[in-house]
Enzyme design. Sequence first.
Site, short mmCIF file in Angstrom:
data_model
loop_
_atom_site.label_atom_id
_atom_site.label_comp_id
_atom_site.label_asym_id
_atom_site.label_seq_id
_atom_site.Cartn_x
_atom_site.Cartn_y
_atom_site.Cartn_z
N CYS A 134 0.95 -3.76 4.66
CA CYS A 134 2.28 -4.29 4.36
C CYS A 134 3.28 -3.16 4.14
CB CYS A 134 2.21 -5.18 3.13
SG CYS A 134 3.82 -5.83 2.66
N CYS A 137 5.82 -3.71 1.37
CA CYS A 137 5.29 -3.58 0.00
C CYS A 137 5.09 -2.10 -0.36
CB CYS A 137 3.92 -4.23 -0.14
SG CYS A 137 3.75 -5.81 0.65
N ASP A 138 4.57 -1.32 0.58
CA ASP A 138 4.09 0.02 0.24
C ASP A 138 4.88 1.17 0.89
OD1 ASP A 138 2.07 -1.19 -1.21
OD2 ASP A 138 0.77 -1.36 0.55
#
Length: 308
Positions: A134, A137-138
């Site tokens: 992701c 997200c990261d």
Amino acid sequence: METTQCLIIGSGPAGYTAGIYLARAGVEHMLVEGALAGGQLTQTTTIENFPGFAEGISGFELMEAMRNQAKRLGTPMQSAIIKSIDLSNRPFVATLDTGDTIAADTVIVATGASPKYLGLDDERKYAGMGVSACATCDGFFYRKKTVAVVGGGDTACEEAQYLSSLCAKVYMIVRKDHLRATEAMQQRIAERENIEVLYNTNAVGLYGNNGVEGAHLVRFMGTDREERFDLPIDGFFLAIGHTPNTSFLNGQLELDASGYIITQAPTTATNVPGVFAAGDVADPRYRQAITAAASGARAAIDVKDFLQ
Ligand code: NDP
């Protein structure tokens, strides 16, 4: 034990839309949201192809809006995970991770899909230490660093594009000699100077002492032109498709060879009367927010007809 006429399992566009329709139809129902309220879309960036948002909308905002709409219309929601469900008799009985049980006359399975991994031991070894599925997200952790995205579809291109605005350099590792992504998406990749596509290339391992420091790659794998080389990277992002979330069903519904729930077109009915499936868990073909929402509406209408 709680009882309901319809248990909706999952909180993506399919689940929330089913809630909206059932609430308006006056069918008693309840929605169990799962581990990630809002589903996969909460993890994406801007959505430009959901009709009604001329300037686009973030995935998170879109899902928040759908959730609020279902709530306002009267969909009761529980933040829990269904551990198992007994579909052998009606009412069906679902057991939650909280230990609670719900008896339901009908069920809409809208549990979506989860990202696939290559199956390398190193993906587990470096989980949370440089391996991610992701980018939104990261990606933040890789600012001004070098990363690789595996895959050549729209998701991979989207992830690469997003990362290219944060990272110094983004490699795409593509096993074929072309991208599968749409023309428009390919064009955007071509326009980004810091994205380099490595065609005909497979990742076979990762290395690094305290986290990912590079990937072991093979070009033209399995041919007489095969060439092995190492690529220094800080982050390794997977974007090679998804697996439908059906394990809690324990084989009680008919699935296709890839694990998607088979529905009886043109309806959302499964092989078990009273159980319906909507969204990505039953859709190997379209997998769009709009098609998932549409199938949630269809499932709710199917439930109403079934109960009548
Ligand atoms: P896709 O199935 O379209 O693409 C998967 C990619 O991963 C392909 O390039 C495939 O390679 C590659 N791949 C699969 N398995 C492996 C493996 N074991 N090793 C190496 N590479 C592998 O999945 P997506 O998630 O990209 O897209 C799913 C659907 O969602 C599509 O219909 C897409 O159009 C849609 N989508 C639309 C978006 C938008 O419109 N904004 C954004 C994101 C997705 P190969 O080509 O060789 O099979």
